[in-house]
Write a protein that holds these residues in place. Structure first.
Motif, PDB file in Angstrom:
ATOM      1  N   ALA A  47       0.833  -1.206   0.000  1.00 24.63           N
ATOM      2  CA  ALA A  47       0.000   0.000   0.000  1.00 24.63           C
ATOM      3  C   ALA A  47       0.866   1.254   0.000  1.00 24.63           C
ATOM      4  O   ALA A  47       0.608   2.205  -0.752  1.00 24.63           O
ATOM      5  N   LYS A  48       1.885   1.256   0.808  1.00 24.18           N
ATOM      6  CA  LYS A  48       2.782   2.416   0.868  1.00 24.18           C
ATOM      7  C   LYS A  48       3.543   2.584  -0.450  1.00 24.18           C
ATOM      8  O   LYS A  48       3.685   3.703  -0.960  1.00 24.18           O
ATOM      9  N   ARG A  49       4.004   1.495  -1.023  1.00 26.40           N
ATOM     10  CA  ARG A  49       4.743   1.537  -2.291  1.00 26.40           C
ATOM     11  C   ARG A  49       3.861   2.100  -3.415  1.00 26.40           C
ATOM     12  O   ARG A  49       4.297   2.919  -4.220  1.00 26.40           O
ATOM     13  N   VAL A  50       2.614   1.646  -3.463  1.00 25.38           N
ATOM     14  CA  VAL A  50       1.685   2.135  -4.492  1.00 25.38           C
ATOM     15  C   VAL A  50       1.434   3.629  -4.303  1.00 25.38           C
ATOM     16  O   VAL A  50       1.451   4.400  -5.270  1.00 25.38           O
ATOM     17  N   ALA A  51       1.224   4.062  -3.074  1.00 26.51           N
ATOM     18  CA  ALA A  51       0.992   5.487  -2.812  1.00 26.51           C
ATOM     19  C   ALA A  51       2.190   6.330  -3.241  1.00 26.51           C
ATOM     20  O   ALA A  51       2.025   7.394  -3.858  1.00 26.51           O
ATOM     21  N   LYS A  52       3.390   5.862  -2.947  1.00 27.39           N
ATOM     22  CA  LYS A  52       4.591   6.603  -3.352  1.00 27.39           C
ATOM     23  C   LYS A  52       4.691   6.679  -4.878  1.00 27.39           C
ATOM     24  O   LYS A  52       5.092   7.703  -5.429  1.00 27.39           O
ATOM     25  N   ALA A  53       4.339   5.600  -5.553  1.00 25.89           N
ATOM     26  CA  ALA A  53       4.385   5.590  -7.016  1.00 25.89           C
ATOM     27  C   ALA A  53       3.371   6.573  -7.594  1.00 25.89           C
ATOM     28  O   ALA A  53       3.691   7.340  -8.509  1.00 25.89           O
ATOM     29  N   LEU A  54       2.152   6.579  -7.059  1.00 25.04           N
ATOM     30  CA  LEU A  54       1.136   7.523  -7.534  1.00 25.04           C
ATOM     31  C   LEU A  54       1.570   8.962  -7.275  1.00 25.04           C
ATOM     32  O   LEU A  54       1.432   9.828  -8.141  1.00 25.04           O
ATOM     33  N   ASP A  55       2.111   9.203  -6.100  1.00 30.53           N
ATOM     34  CA  ASP A  55       2.615  10.537  -5.771  1.00 30.53           C
ATOM     35  C   ASP A  55       3.739  10.930  -6.731  1.00 30.53           C
ATOM     36  O   ASP A  55       3.808  12.072  -7.191  1.00 30.53           O
ATOM     37  N   GLY A  56       4.589   9.983  -7.071  1.00 34.67           N
ATOM     38  CA  GLY A  56       5.722  10.245  -7.949  1.00 34.67           C
ATOM     39  C   GLY A  56       5.339  10.639  -9.367  1.00 34.67           C
ATOM     40  O   GLY A  56       6.115  11.282 -10.071  1.00 34.67           O
ATOM     41  N   ILE A  57       4.131  10.249  -9.798  1.00 32.38           N
ATOM     42  CA  ILE A  57       3.672  10.637 -11.141  1.00 32.38           C
ATOM     43  C   ILE A  57       2.524  11.660 -11.054  1.00 32.38           C
ATOM     44  O   ILE A  57       1.740  11.811 -11.980  1.00 32.38           O
TER      45      ILE A  57
END
Length: 186
Positions: A47-57
């Motif tokens: 969940a944290k990894r996905v959130a960071k990826a979404l934030d990154g784009i």
């Protein structure tokens, strides 16, 4: 199938409205009731990894619509640690119990000002919803429609885009821009 998040980040800006349909992160196998299943350590990391990826784009949602099941709420809580206070968050018990009917209701209830909406729910509703709203013609070009028919593994999400407000979406209104697994977010 490997996903280039940088490329997706560029493509999404061709669309005024983005819908992200996500299956909750990895859960324990057993609990007293299915709706009480909790995330595993792996699920919390996903969940944290996905959130960071979404934030990154630059895909931090304006609104997060979350199933009332414990695992979906825990997925959202982990993601909000990355997103901060930006998203408005609502919980929907019926997203767990009523599936596609509630998903359609949530999408049709979005305000025009909501440009990026993230819905965290369950399978098979998330992949069926993505198929329902996606233009098969555009999705077939990328081979994504077939991927959706296989279903979404835990913490996998689908990004759909359109220039129409979500509350005006009809069947096959949007284009599937990506199907992203947690491994793609590493």
């Amino acid at each position: 199938m490997s996903v280039n998040l940088t490329k997706i980040g560029k493509e999404i800006h061709h669309y005024e409205y983005i819908l992200i349909l996500m299956r909750h992160a990895k859960t324990e196998k057993n609990a007293e009731s299915d709706s009480d299943r909790e995330l595993t350590d792996k699920g919390r990391k996903q969940a944290k990894r996905v959130a960071k990826a979404l934030d990154g784009i630059n895909l931090v949602p304006d609104v997060m619509e979350i199933s009332g099941a414990k695992r979906a709420r825990q997925t959202a809580e982990r993601m909000l640690k990355v997103f901060g206070d930006k998203p408005d968050v609502s919980y929907h018990k019926k997203l767990y119990t009523d599936g596609m009917d509630e998903l359609a209701h949530i999408i049709q209830s979005q305000k025009k000002k909501h440009k990026i909406v993230l819905i965290v729910g369950h399978e098979p509703v998330m992949s069926e919803g993505a198929q329902w709203w996606s233009s098969r013609e555009n999705s077939d070009k990328n081979g994504l429609y077939d991927v959706l028919q296989l279903g979404l593994s835990p913490a996998t999400f689908v990004i759909l885009g359109s220039n129409k407000p979500l509350n005006q979406w009809d069947l096959h209104e949007a284009e599937v821009l990506a199907v992203v697994s947690p491994k793609d977010c590493e």
